[in-house]
Motif scaffolding. Structure first.
Motif, PDB file in Angstrom:
ATOM      1  N   ALA A 332       0.886  -1.336   0.175  1.00  0.00           N
ATOM      2  CA  ALA A 332      -0.081  -0.063   0.051  1.00  0.00           C
ATOM      3  C   ALA A 332       0.865   1.067  -0.099  1.00  0.00           C
ATOM      4  N   ALA A 333       1.821   1.278   0.739  1.00  0.00           N
ATOM      5  CA  ALA A 333       2.867   2.553   0.686  1.00  0.00           C
ATOM      6  C   ALA A 333       3.406   2.654  -0.545  1.00  0.00           C
ATOM      7  N   VAL A 334       3.722   1.743  -1.144  1.00  0.00           N
ATOM      8  CA  VAL A 334       4.393   1.950  -2.559  1.00  0.00           C
ATOM      9  C   VAL A 334       3.550   2.498  -3.502  1.00  0.00           C
ATOM     10  N   MET A 335       2.104   2.006  -3.568  1.00  0.00           N
ATOM     11  CA  MET A 335       1.094   2.482  -4.290  1.00  0.00           C
ATOM     12  C   MET A 335       0.494   3.928  -4.039  1.00  0.00           C
ATOM     13  N   ALA A 336       0.538   4.195  -2.648  1.00  0.00           N
ATOM     14  CA  ALA A 336       0.280   5.573  -2.419  1.00  0.00           C
ATOM     15  C   ALA A 336       1.269   6.601  -2.726  1.00  0.00           C
ATOM     16  N   LEU A 337       2.586   6.294  -3.021  1.00  0.00           N
ATOM     17  CA  LEU A 337       3.527   7.190  -3.657  1.00  0.00           C
ATOM     18  C   LEU A 337       3.364   7.292  -5.108  1.00  0.00           C
ATOM     19  N   LEU A 338       2.963   6.227  -5.677  1.00  0.00           N
ATOM     20  CA  LEU A 338       2.743   6.034  -7.137  1.00  0.00           C
ATOM     21  C   LEU A 338       1.613   7.016  -7.696  1.00  0.00           C
ATOM     22  N   ALA A 339       0.614   7.026  -6.686  1.00  0.00           N
ATOM     23  CA  ALA A 339      -0.732   7.483  -6.843  1.00  0.00           C
ATOM     24  C   ALA A 339      -0.381   9.004  -7.107  1.00  0.00           C
ATOM     25  N   ASP A 340       0.401   9.753  -6.886  1.00  0.00           N
ATOM     26  CA  ASP A 340       0.611  11.240  -7.302  1.00  0.00           C
ATOM     27  C   ASP A 340       0.595  11.610  -8.672  1.00  0.00           C
ATOM     28  N   GLY A 341       0.601  10.315  -9.357  1.00  0.00           N
ATOM     29  CA  GLY A 341       0.587  10.478 -10.858  1.00  0.00           C
ATOM     30  C   GLY A 341       2.044  10.750 -11.585  1.00  0.00           C
ATOM     31  N   GLU A 342       3.221  10.787 -10.924  1.00  0.00           N
ATOM     32  CA  GLU A 342       4.555  11.252 -11.246  1.00  0.00           C
ATOM     33  C   GLU A 342       5.194   9.725 -11.578  1.00  0.00           C
ATOM     34  N   LEU A 343       6.060   9.837 -12.443  1.00  0.00           N
ATOM     35  CA  LEU A 343       6.898   8.535 -12.675  1.00  0.00           C
ATOM     36  C   LEU A 343       8.181   8.499 -11.810  1.00  0.00           C
ATOM     37  N   TRP A 344       8.101   7.296 -10.881  1.00  0.00           N
ATOM     38  CA  TRP A 344       9.228   7.029  -9.948  1.00  0.00           C
ATOM     39  C   TRP A 344      10.170   6.031 -10.469  1.00  0.00           C
ATOM     40  N   SER A 345      11.247   6.324  -9.631  1.00  0.00           N
ATOM     41  CA  SER A 345      12.359   5.331  -9.874  1.00  0.00           C
ATOM     42  C   SER A 345      12.255   4.533  -8.655  1.00  0.00           C
ATOM     43  N   SER A 346      12.888   3.208  -8.734  1.00  0.00           N
ATOM     44  CA  SER A 346      12.725   2.299  -7.546  1.00  0.00           C
ATOM     45  C   SER A 346      13.735   3.011  -6.494  1.00  0.00           C
ATOM     46  N   ARG A 365       7.560  -5.324  -8.781  1.00  0.00           N
ATOM     47  CA  ARG A 365       7.417  -6.527  -9.693  1.00  0.00           C
ATOM     48  C   ARG A 365       6.030  -7.287  -9.368  1.00  0.00           C
ATOM     49  N   ALA A 366       5.768  -7.456  -8.130  1.00  0.00           N
ATOM     50  CA  ALA A 366       4.388  -7.940  -7.617  1.00  0.00           C
ATOM     51  C   ALA A 366       3.115  -7.069  -7.961  1.00  0.00           C
ATOM     52  N   LEU A 367       3.295  -5.941  -8.084  1.00  0.00           N
ATOM     53  CA  LEU A 367       2.188  -4.972  -8.275  1.00  0.00           C
ATOM     54  C   LEU A 367       2.217  -5.001  -9.992  1.00  0.00           C
ATOM     55  N   GLN A 368       3.292  -5.265 -10.558  1.00  0.00           N
ATOM     56  CA  GLN A 368       3.071  -5.135 -12.112  1.00  0.00           C
ATOM     57  C   GLN A 368       2.574  -6.662 -12.567  1.00  0.00           C
ATOM     58  N   GLU A 369       2.764  -7.577 -11.933  1.00  0.00           N
ATOM     59  CA  GLU A 369       2.168  -9.131 -12.045  1.00  0.00           C
ATOM     60  C   GLU A 369       0.806  -8.970 -11.725  1.00  0.00           C
ATOM     61  N   ALA A 370       0.366  -8.192 -10.594  1.00  0.00           N
ATOM     62  CA  ALA A 370      -1.083  -8.058 -10.359  1.00  0.00           C
ATOM     63  C   ALA A 370      -1.833  -7.011 -11.129  1.00  0.00           C
ATOM     64  N   GLY A 371      -1.217  -6.485 -12.379  1.00  0.00           N
ATOM     65  CA  GLY A 371      -1.757  -5.550 -13.121  1.00  0.00           C
ATOM     66  C   GLY A 371      -2.147  -4.346 -12.608  1.00  0.00           C
ATOM     67  N   LYS A 372      -1.370  -3.926 -11.383  1.00  0.00           N
ATOM     68  CA  LYS A 372      -1.756  -2.471 -10.674  1.00  0.00           C
ATOM     69  C   LYS A 372      -0.803  -1.627 -11.097  1.00  0.00           C
ATOM     70  N   ALA A 373       0.422  -1.862 -11.490  1.00  0.00           N
ATOM     71  CA  ALA A 373       1.738  -0.809 -12.034  1.00  0.00           C
ATOM     72  C   ALA A 373       2.339  -1.322 -13.107  1.00  0.00           C
ATOM     73  N   GLN A 374       3.045  -0.311 -13.715  1.00  0.00           N
ATOM     74  CA  GLN A 374       3.695  -0.619 -14.952  1.00  0.00           C
ATOM     75  C   GLN A 374       5.144   0.217 -15.202  1.00  0.00           C
TER      76      GLN A 374
END
Length: 404
Positions: A332-346, A365-374
């Motif tokens: 959830a914390a990773v998703m929260a940061l990605l939710a600001d609409g900017e492109l983030w590096s790991s 990678r887990a979020l990508q496999e779940a179809g939540k991040a790209q």
């Protein structure tokens, strides 16, 4: 500044980016390069913008310190927007000092606000507050004033001071309207909507409800013993015991709080805290040791007593509740940061969340496999974004070093 550069600068100021580019597209002098870099940043081509600004800064003479400092300031803002948190912040501070000493008060204030925004993003709330304290809001033009109050609201939100945050957002919105910049106004309105929405999940005696940040603030000041899973702490009436560096102890505490007013079995505690599928005597011995440590740490708020089947949390006063993240997801914390609409590096995600790069890469990678991040790009240029916004505010998911 010659007439062509002046006309290009005025076009940029009024939002005519293409008109500004048409005037300086064929010029390679430092002033034209700086304007082209600013224009490319407004068009969203941040890598090209950074190249042009760096080239412009190198082209200005040794005595053109203000022009070079302004280029550094623009680079710093682009680095913040592109979430390049490894960009040397010392360069921004040096530029801020030059601008202040040479009488460019507006850009010096802009540098301070950018530094405060960076500290806020990293959870360095004291540092962000110090940058704001050095500024005089009355002397700021509307666009900078809106940024000032947005940072101020962000600090108050992280510290769960809702009334103060709401006043700051109101002032930010007023300044954004005066600035006439639609993007800035949209940012302030989005922040206000986020503050008014659900911020966490509250579990009390088996019943779970969504609560606002106002309710969270009231809960932290009440006699209720709160197992705060948003910051790994135990709270009651303004008192907080942090267990952020003791994940095993907090896992035990959370199981006990969820089971209250009943007890939690030893098997359940071992499975949740130690991930033990088949508990043996060594596991039970370790459980007794960890329970003793937990009892010592939280003794000012609650006790832990043994029962025939396990252990029970015994508050000194009041009842017990568990405050959890608004999204029931281990990333959830990773998703929260990605939710600001900017492109983030790991690497930037790892810095903000104070985690190892490898852990962040596994989460992505887990979020990508779940179809939540790209992923966008490859190698060092690879960035990450959410495929769809999660639909929850990020208030309690972001770093909050000043909250406990």
């Amino acid at each position: 500044m010659d007439s062509i550069l002046n006309a290009a600068a005025q076009a940029l100021a009024t939002g005519d980016v293409l008109g500004a580019l048409n005037r300086v597209a064929l010029r390679d002098d430092p002033g034209a390069l700086a304007l082209r870099g600013t224009a490319m940043a407004q068009l969203g081509d941040l890598p090209r913008a950074r190249q042009l600004l760096a080239q412009a800064a190198r082209g200005f003479g040794r005595h053109e310190t203000v022009a070079r400092a302004r280029c550094v300031l623009a680079e710093a803002e682009i680095a913040l927007v592109s979430r390049d948190l490894t960009w040397p912040e010392g360069r921004l501070e040096a530029a801020r000092q030059v601008l202040s000493q040479r009488g460019d008060a507006a850009n010096a204030a802009h540098a301070g606000i950018i530094a405060a925004r960076r500290d806020l993003l990293l959870g360095h709330l004291d540092g962000a507050s110090q940058y704001l304290a050095a500024l005089s809001p009355r002397a700021l033009p509307p666009p900078l004033l809106a940024g000032y109050w947005l940072v101020s609201a962000g600090i108050d939100i992280r510290r769960v001071r809702v009334a103060s945050a709401r006043r700051a957002l109101q002032q930010a919105e007023e300044a954004a309207r005066q600035s006439g910049q639609p993007g800035l106004l949209a940012e302030t309105e989005a922040a206000r909507r986020s503050l008014d929405g659900p911020a966490a999940r509250l579990r009390r005696q088996g019943v779970e409800t969504a609560v606002s940040l106002d309710a969270v603030e009231a809960l932290f000041g009440s006699e209720t013993v709160v197992c705060d899973a948003t910051s790994n702490a135990l709270r009651q009436a303004g008192l907080a015991v942090s267990l952020s560096r003791r994940p095993v102890l907090f896992a035990l505490l959370r199981v006990l709080a969820e089971a209250w007013p009943g007890d939690a079995s030893r098997e359940h505690l071992l499975a949740r805290a130690f991930h033990a599928r088949q508990a043996d005597e060594s596991h039970r011995a370790r459980l007794r040791v960890e329970m003793t440590r937990l009892r010592q740490l939280i003794g000012s708020i609650a006790d832990v007593s043994a029962t025939p089947s396990g252990f029970r949390l015994v508050p000194r006063a009041g009842d017990v509740a568990v405050l959890a993240l608004p999204l029931d997801d281990q990333h959830a914390a990773v998703m929260a940061l990605l939710a600001d609409g900017e492109l983030w590096s790991s690497s930037a995600l790892a810095m903000v969340l104070d985690s190892s790069p490898r852990s962040i890469q596994r989460a992505l990678r887990a979020l990508q496999e779940a179809g939540k991040a790209q992923a966008v790009g490859r190698g060092r240029a690879q960035r990450w974004a959410l495929l769809t916004l999660p639909g929850f505010p990020t208030t309690l998911l972001l770093p909050n070093a000043g909250r406990v």
